[in-house]
Design a protein around this motif. Structure first.
Motif, PDB file in Angstrom:
ATOM      1  N   SER A  20      -2.724 -19.657  -4.494  1.00  0.00           N
ATOM      2  CA  SER A  20      -3.070 -18.771  -5.608  1.00  0.00           C
ATOM      3  C   SER A  20      -3.241 -17.332  -5.133  1.00  0.00           C
ATOM      4  O   SER A  20      -2.780 -16.395  -5.784  1.00  0.00           O
ATOM      5  CB  SER A  20      -4.360 -19.241  -6.281  1.00  0.00           C
ATOM      6  OG  SER A  20      -4.198 -20.519  -6.824  1.00  0.00           O
ATOM      7  N   SER A  21      -3.878 -17.168  -4.002  1.00  0.00           N
ATOM      8  CA  SER A  21      -4.081 -15.830  -3.447  1.00  0.00           C
ATOM      9  C   SER A  21      -2.763 -15.184  -3.059  1.00  0.00           C
ATOM     10  O   SER A  21      -2.546 -13.989  -3.294  1.00  0.00           O
ATOM     11  CB  SER A  21      -4.995 -15.895  -2.228  1.00  0.00           C
ATOM     12  OG  SER A  21      -6.239 -16.427  -2.578  1.00  0.00           O
ATOM     13  N   LEU A  22      -1.872 -15.964  -2.478  1.00  0.00           N
ATOM     14  CA  LEU A  22      -0.563 -15.431  -2.102  1.00  0.00           C
ATOM     15  C   LEU A  22       0.248 -15.052  -3.337  1.00  0.00           C
ATOM     16  O   LEU A  22       0.943 -14.032  -3.344  1.00  0.00           O
ATOM     17  CB  LEU A  22       0.202 -16.438  -1.249  1.00  0.00           C
ATOM     18  CG  LEU A  22      -0.286 -16.589   0.181  1.00  0.00           C
ATOM     19  CD1 LEU A  22       0.384 -17.771   0.856  1.00  0.00           C
ATOM     20  CD2 LEU A  22      -0.032 -15.308   0.966  1.00  0.00           C
ATOM     21  N   ARG A  27       2.295 -10.714  -6.876  1.00  0.00           N
ATOM     22  CA  ARG A  27       2.338  -9.986  -8.147  1.00  0.00           C
ATOM     23  C   ARG A  27       1.897  -8.548  -7.972  1.00  0.00           C
ATOM     24  O   ARG A  27       2.502  -7.620  -8.523  1.00  0.00           O
ATOM     25  CB  ARG A  27       1.471 -10.687  -9.191  1.00  0.00           C
ATOM     26  CG  ARG A  27       2.137 -11.878  -9.833  1.00  0.00           C
ATOM     27  CD  ARG A  27       1.349 -12.369 -11.044  1.00  0.00           C
ATOM     28  NE  ARG A  27       0.099 -13.016 -10.670  1.00  0.00           N
ATOM     29  CZ  ARG A  27      -0.011 -14.303 -10.364  1.00  0.00           C
ATOM     30  NH1 ARG A  27       1.043 -15.071 -10.384  1.00  0.00           N
ATOM     31  NH2 ARG A  27      -1.174 -14.808 -10.046  1.00  0.00           N
ATOM     32  N   ALA A  28       0.837  -8.340  -7.200  1.00  0.00           N
ATOM     33  CA  ALA A  28       0.349  -6.981  -6.972  1.00  0.00           C
ATOM     34  C   ALA A  28       1.389  -6.141  -6.223  1.00  0.00           C
ATOM     35  O   ALA A  28       1.590  -4.964  -6.541  1.00  0.00           O
ATOM     36  CB  ALA A  28      -0.969  -7.021  -6.196  1.00  0.00           C
ATOM     37  N   LEU A  29       2.051  -6.749  -5.250  1.00  0.00           N
ATOM     38  CA  LEU A  29       3.088  -6.031  -4.512  1.00  0.00           C
ATOM     39  C   LEU A  29       4.283  -5.707  -5.413  1.00  0.00           C
ATOM     40  O   LEU A  29       4.883  -4.634  -5.306  1.00  0.00           O
ATOM     41  CB  LEU A  29       3.548  -6.842  -3.302  1.00  0.00           C
ATOM     42  CG  LEU A  29       2.567  -6.921  -2.137  1.00  0.00           C
ATOM     43  CD1 LEU A  29       3.042  -7.939  -1.113  1.00  0.00           C
ATOM     44  CD2 LEU A  29       2.397  -5.559  -1.494  1.00  0.00           C
ATOM     45  N   ALA A  32       3.308  -2.823  -7.499  1.00  0.00           N
ATOM     46  CA  ALA A  32       3.322  -1.609  -6.674  1.00  0.00           C
ATOM     47  C   ALA A  32       4.758  -1.151  -6.421  1.00  0.00           C
ATOM     48  O   ALA A  32       5.039   0.050  -6.371  1.00  0.00           O
ATOM     49  CB  ALA A  32       2.607  -1.860  -5.352  1.00  0.00           C
ATOM     50  N   ARG A  33       5.677  -2.117  -6.286  1.00  0.00           N
ATOM     51  CA  ARG A  33       7.086  -1.769  -6.059  1.00  0.00           C
ATOM     52  C   ARG A  33       7.667  -1.084  -7.282  1.00  0.00           C
ATOM     53  O   ARG A  33       8.434  -0.131  -7.169  1.00  0.00           O
ATOM     54  CB  ARG A  33       7.898  -3.010  -5.721  1.00  0.00           C
ATOM     55  CG  ARG A  33       9.298  -2.652  -5.283  1.00  0.00           C
ATOM     56  CD  ARG A  33      10.198  -3.847  -5.158  1.00  0.00           C
ATOM     57  NE  ARG A  33      11.461  -3.513  -4.550  1.00  0.00           N
ATOM     58  CZ  ARG A  33      12.413  -2.800  -5.135  1.00  0.00           C
ATOM     59  NH1 ARG A  33      12.223  -2.313  -6.338  1.00  0.00           N
ATOM     60  NH2 ARG A  33      13.539  -2.543  -4.509  1.00  0.00           N
ATOM     61  N   ILE A  34       7.318  -1.567  -8.474  1.00  0.00           N
ATOM     62  CA  ILE A  34       7.804  -0.940  -9.711  1.00  0.00           C
ATOM     63  C   ILE A  34       7.306   0.495  -9.795  1.00  0.00           C
ATOM     64  O   ILE A  34       8.060   1.410 -10.125  1.00  0.00           O
ATOM     65  CB  ILE A  34       7.362  -1.765 -10.939  1.00  0.00           C
ATOM     66  CG1 ILE A  34       8.104  -3.095 -10.964  1.00  0.00           C
ATOM     67  CG2 ILE A  34       7.580  -0.993 -12.229  1.00  0.00           C
ATOM     68  CD1 ILE A  34       7.580  -4.079 -11.986  1.00  0.00           C
ATOM     69  N   ASP A  35       6.020   0.703  -9.489  1.00  0.00           N
ATOM     70  CA  ASP A  35       5.460   2.058  -9.517  1.00  0.00           C
ATOM     71  C   ASP A  35       6.104   2.942  -8.463  1.00  0.00           C
ATOM     72  O   ASP A  35       6.389   4.118  -8.716  1.00  0.00           O
ATOM     73  CB  ASP A  35       3.946   2.015  -9.314  1.00  0.00           C
ATOM     74  CG  ASP A  35       3.230   1.331 -10.468  1.00  0.00           C
ATOM     75  OD1 ASP A  35       3.828   1.239 -11.569  1.00  0.00           O
ATOM     76  OD2 ASP A  35       2.080   0.885 -10.265  1.00  0.00           O
ATOM     77  N   ALA A  36       6.329   2.393  -7.280  1.00  0.00           N
ATOM     78  CA  ALA A  36       6.898   3.182  -6.184  1.00  0.00           C
ATOM     79  C   ALA A  36       8.353   3.541  -6.462  1.00  0.00           C
ATOM     80  O   ALA A  36       8.819   4.603  -6.034  1.00  0.00           O
ATOM     81  CB  ALA A  36       6.801   2.416  -4.868  1.00  0.00           C
ATOM     82  N   ALA A  37       9.071   2.688  -7.170  1.00  0.00           N
ATOM     83  CA  ALA A  37      10.472   2.986  -7.474  1.00  0.00           C
ATOM     84  C   ALA A  37      10.579   4.245  -8.332  1.00  0.00           C
ATOM     85  O   ALA A  37      11.536   5.007  -8.209  1.00  0.00           O
ATOM     86  CB  ALA A  37      11.119   1.808  -8.182  1.00  0.00           C
ATOM     87  N   ALA A  38       9.577   4.472  -9.167  1.00  0.00           N
ATOM     88  CA  ALA A  38       9.603   5.646 -10.037  1.00  0.00           C
ATOM     89  C   ALA A  38       9.048   6.891  -9.356  1.00  0.00           C
ATOM     90  O   ALA A  38       9.482   7.997  -9.651  1.00  0.00           O
ATOM     91  CB  ALA A  38       8.806   5.356 -11.303  1.00  0.00           C
ATOM     92  N   THR A  39       8.096   6.712  -8.448  1.00  0.00           N
ATOM     93  CA  THR A  39       7.422   7.882  -7.877  1.00  0.00           C
ATOM     94  C   THR A  39       7.772   8.161  -6.419  1.00  0.00           C
ATOM     95  O   THR A  39       7.966   9.303  -6.040  1.00  0.00           O
ATOM     96  CB  THR A  39       5.892   7.719  -7.986  1.00  0.00           C
ATOM     97  OG1 THR A  39       5.500   6.534  -7.297  1.00  0.00           O
ATOM     98  CG2 THR A  39       5.460   7.638  -9.437  1.00  0.00           C
ATOM     99  N   ARG A  53       7.817 -11.390   3.034  1.00  0.00           N
ATOM    100  CA  ARG A  53       6.926 -12.127   3.933  1.00  0.00           C
ATOM    101  C   ARG A  53       6.016 -13.089   3.156  1.00  0.00           C
ATOM    102  O   ARG A  53       5.820 -14.240   3.562  1.00  0.00           O
ATOM    103  CB  ARG A  53       6.101 -11.120   4.724  1.00  0.00           C
ATOM    104  CG  ARG A  53       5.430 -11.684   5.910  1.00  0.00           C
ATOM    105  CD  ARG A  53       4.905 -10.582   6.785  1.00  0.00           C
ATOM    106  NE  ARG A  53       4.026 -11.155   7.773  1.00  0.00           N
ATOM    107  CZ  ARG A  53       3.055 -10.524   8.364  1.00  0.00           C
ATOM    108  NH1 ARG A  53       2.844  -9.262   8.091  1.00  0.00           N
ATOM    109  NH2 ARG A  53       2.307 -11.112   9.246  1.00  0.00           N
ATOM    110  N   VAL A  54       5.470 -12.617   2.036  1.00  0.00           N
ATOM    111  CA  VAL A  54       4.614 -13.469   1.198  1.00  0.00           C
ATOM    112  C   VAL A  54       5.422 -14.629   0.630  1.00  0.00           C
ATOM    113  O   VAL A  54       4.976 -15.783   0.639  1.00  0.00           O
ATOM    114  CB  VAL A  54       3.951 -12.636   0.074  1.00  0.00           C
ATOM    115  CG1 VAL A  54       3.314 -13.535  -0.969  1.00  0.00           C
ATOM    116  CG2 VAL A  54       2.915 -11.690   0.646  1.00  0.00           C
ATOM    117  N   ASN A  55       6.630 -14.346   0.136  1.00  0.00           N
ATOM    118  CA  ASN A  55       7.465 -15.396  -0.439  1.00  0.00           C
ATOM    119  C   ASN A  55       7.882 -16.423   0.608  1.00  0.00           C
ATOM    120  O   ASN A  55       7.932 -17.631   0.316  1.00  0.00           O
ATOM    121  CB  ASN A  55       8.703 -14.799  -1.115  1.00  0.00           C
ATOM    122  CG  ASN A  55       8.357 -14.159  -2.438  1.00  0.00           C
ATOM    123  OD1 ASN A  55       7.384 -14.527  -3.078  1.00  0.00           O
ATOM    124  ND2 ASN A  55       9.149 -13.185  -2.847  1.00  0.00           N
TER     125      ASN A  55
END
Length: 78
Positions: A20-22, A27-29, A32-39, A53-55
């Motif tokens: 569950s933690s992974l 999801r958080a990563l 963050a990737r969606i936000d980073a793609a724009a900014t 790595r998580v996957n």
């Protein structure tokens, strides 16, 4: 030289919490990737590597599970 512990005593609840933690970290990563793609596209390779790595770790945990089928009667999957 220290040796690694190759014997773990984890319960099913422990493994469930780890998974569950992974998933939450993944999801958080991804967010963050969606936000980073724009900014900040320069940070994408690092985020992609962390997501991979998580996957991969989730996949290794899944592959170590033993799934059982009932031996008596007809098995109906679902």
């Amino acid at each position: 030289m220290p040796h690694f512990n190759r014997s773990f005593e984890l319960t099913i609840a422990d493994i469930d919490l780890i998974e569950s933690s992974l998933r939450e970290t993944g999801r958080a990563l991804a967010d963050a990737r969606i936000d980073a793609a724009a900014t900040d596209p320069a940070g994408l390779p690092d985020l992609d590597a962390r997501i991979r790595r998580v996957n991969k770790l989730l996949g290794r945990l899944h592959n170590q599970k033993t799934f059982f089928r009932p031996t008596a009667g007809t098995y109906v999957g679902g």
